[in-house]
Design a protein around this motif. Structure first.
Motif, PDB file in Angstrom:
ATOM      1  N   GLN A   1     -71.767  45.030 102.436  1.00 56.33           N
ATOM      2  CA  GLN A   1     -70.825  45.928 103.520  1.00 56.33           C
ATOM      3  C   GLN A   1     -69.960  46.583 102.383  1.00 56.33           C
TER       4      GLN A   1
ATOM      5  N   TYR B   1     -68.493  50.081 103.734  1.00 58.24           N
ATOM      6  CA  TYR B   1     -67.777  50.051 104.819  1.00 58.24           C
ATOM      7  C   TYR B   1     -66.300  49.341 104.604  1.00 58.24           C
TER       8      TYR B   1
ATOM      9  N   GLN C   1     -68.829  52.158 111.943  1.00 52.11           N
ATOM     10  CA  GLN C   1     -70.048  51.726 111.500  1.00 52.11           C
ATOM     11  C   GLN C   1     -70.980  51.950 112.603  1.00 52.11           C
TER      12      GLN C   1
END
Length: 167
Positions: A122, A125, A139
């Motif tokens: 991730q 993110y 997300q």
């Protein structure tokens, strides 16, 4: 402005273009823009790709971003000025889908592995959450055509809400 971010192959471009046409906004793919204007600062031998000149990209985009109504598409996000974006969405794709998409684009070896790792951890993110206020970072799953449709509807709602709140 709005930022569409995520690992290469997650569907940012498809989403960004479609969103821009639905919302009547302009769409900017930073990778394409850099290619056209040769906004590079050397070459990365390991990844076999040019290195983005981030300062020149920002100079190039500044006027457009000040006008507003722009959807920006790029895998990275930590070098853009925070004031540019009202909503940041990070697309996420399951590894099996992503692997196939990147392989069909000709990614192999380290470049392929690192992008899959980037998705597993991730990375983008987390980069987004560290670079922007957490409440504007969203997300979204991006595996199937149905996901794309749902994401477009969802983002259109956010944009409409944002316009209401800010006009």
């Amino acid at each position: 402005g709005f930022l569409s971010s995520g690992t290469p192959g997650v569907g940012k471009t498809t989403l960004g273009k479609e969103l821009a046409s639905r919302a009547g906004m302009s769409y900017i793919n930073v990778g394409d823009m850099a290619k056209e204007g040769e906004l590079y600062d050397g070459f990365d031998e390991e990844y076999d790709c040019p290195i983005l000149d981030e300062d020149r990209v920002i100079d190039e985009l500044e006027d457009k971003m000040n006008e507003g109504g722009v959807i920006v598409d790029y895998h990275g996000c930590d070098f853009f000025p925070e004031r540019w974006f009202h909503i940041v969405f990070v697309l996420r794709t399951e590894n099996s889908f992503l692997y196939d998409r990147l392989e069909s684009r000709g990614y192999k070896g380290k470049k392929l592995q690192d992008n899959i790792q980037c998705e597993i951890f991730q990375t983008l993110y987390e980069e987004a959450v560290l670079s922007y206020r957490e409440e504007i970072v969203h997300q979204l799953p991006s595996n199937t055509p149905e996901d794309l449709e749902r994401n477009l509807d969802q983002i259109m709602q956010w944009i409409e809400q944002w316009m209401k709140d800010n006009n």
